[in-house]
Design an enzyme around this catalytic site. Structure first.
Site, PDB file in Angstrom:
ATOM      1  N   TYR A  51      30.198  57.423  45.614  1.00 20.20           N
ATOM      2  CA  TYR A  51      31.301  56.739  44.791  1.00 20.20           C
ATOM      3  C   TYR A  51      32.617  56.710  45.718  1.00 20.20           C
ATOM      4  O   TYR A  51      33.655  56.076  45.558  1.00 20.20           O
ATOM      5  CB  TYR A  51      31.910  57.722  43.615  1.00 20.20           C
ATOM      6  CG  TYR A  51      30.888  57.746  42.508  1.00 20.20           C
ATOM      7  CD1 TYR A  51      29.544  56.814  42.297  1.00 20.20           C
ATOM      8  CD2 TYR A  51      30.825  58.658  41.319  1.00 20.20           C
ATOM      9  CE1 TYR A  51      28.633  56.831  41.419  1.00 20.20           C
ATOM     10  CE2 TYR A  51      30.183  58.583  40.379  1.00 20.20           C
ATOM     11  CZ  TYR A  51      28.960  57.869  40.389  1.00 20.20           C
ATOM     12  OH  TYR A  51      28.042  57.641  39.353  1.00 20.20           O
ATOM     13  N   PRO A 189      27.683  55.107  28.793  1.00 22.52           N
ATOM     14  CA  PRO A 189      27.181  55.376  27.324  1.00 22.52           C
ATOM     15  C   PRO A 189      27.787  54.583  26.492  1.00 22.52           C
ATOM     16  O   PRO A 189      27.117  54.321  25.339  1.00 22.52           O
ATOM     17  CB  PRO A 189      27.628  56.756  27.083  1.00 22.52           C
ATOM     18  CG  PRO A 189      28.775  56.811  28.203  1.00 22.52           C
ATOM     19  CD  PRO A 189      28.327  56.125  29.306  1.00 22.52           C
TER      20      PRO A 189
END
Length: 279
Positions: A51, A189
């Site tokens: 990241y 999610p």
């Protein structure tokens, strides 16, 4: 606002049920959002070597007034550091960037055919054994490989972090995790925002005065799944955390499970790039 977050027992640790995902939080945004999340009561932050923002998360951990022992920090080893020695050195770099002596959870970011899985799992166990990680686990491993990895590991594997949302059934992986005493952690999610317009989720949310996103996150934690929604919006950050004051009925849980579909996966392009049988 320091409400303790409910936890999920996973392997030999307890993981806060909701955390801040930091994928694509760049140019200092991970520090801003991590600091804000900790102010709101989040106690779980998820990052990764790839990241490029471990140093920003580390800056937030250094700046916060929340004690280090109250914050669950997860990072992931990238696939080019899976060899013995390389993995351990990469963890040392991560710890330096995060400004901590130990991460709470260290994951293998994707399965990779070479080096051998046994070598990588042994290196992962070595990092846990010498105290650089409290717990270890996997990310994006299919069921068969999760079981193979667990069989090779001296320490329990705490979790398998995978894409999981109402449109993608992970029934097989959930069963495998349960069998191994592990958990699933859901990335993406909220299906990259797709849940916001879902009529089923809206109808359930209207009953509780909650958004479709809150219904989705509640559905996940009610399964014993850990969820790590990512946002750049402080208001959404607070909304995502406000899921512990209501509960879905069995019928509502079933209705959300019923949204899964064969083409529900968002990350097909990732799967194509990192197939286990790829050279």
């Amino acid at each position: 606002m320091s409400n303790p977050t409910p936890g999920v027992r996973s392997g030999d640790v307890e993981i806060p049920a909701i955390g801040l995902g930091t994928y694509q939080l760049e140019n200092g945004m991970a520090q801003i959002m991590t600091e804000k999340a900790l102010e709101l009561g989040y106690r779980h932050v998820d990052t990764a070597q790839i990241y490029g923002n471990e140093q920003d998360v580390g800056a937030a951990l250094a700046a916060t007034g929340v004690a280090r022992g109250e914050i669950f920090v997860t990072t992931k080893v990238w696939i080019d550091k899976f060899a013995e020695g390389d993995l351990q050195r990469s963890v040392d770099e991560s710890l330096k960037k995060l400004r901590v002596d130990q991460v709470d959870l260290l994951l293998l970011h994707w399965p990779k055919p070479k080096p051998a899985l046994a070598e990588t799992i042994a290196a992962l166990n070595a990092v846990k054994a010498d105290g650089r990680a409290r717990a270890i686990g996997l990310s994006n491993f299919p069921s068969a490989l999760m079981e193979e990895a667990a069989g090779l590991s001296e320490a329990p594997l705490a979790t398998n972090q995978v894409e999981y949302h109402p449109y993608l059934s992970q029934k097989t992986l959930r069963a495998t995790a349960d069998k191994l005493g592990a958990s699933l952690t859901a990335w993406s999610p909220l299906a990259q925002g797709k849940v916001g317009d879902d009529p089923v989720l809206k109808a359930i949310g209207d009953k509780y005065g909650k958004s479709p996103g809150q219904v989705t996150l509640r559905w996940q934690v009610q399964q014993g799944v850990i969820t790590i929604p990512r946002t750049k919006n402080p208001a959404r950050l607070a909304e995502n955390f406000a899921i512990f004051d209501f509960a879905l009925t069995d019928e509502e849980m079933a209705a959300v499970y019923g949204l899964a579909r064969p083409d529900g996966r968002i990350g097909d392009w990732i799967d194509a790039a990192f197939r286990w049988d790829a050279e």
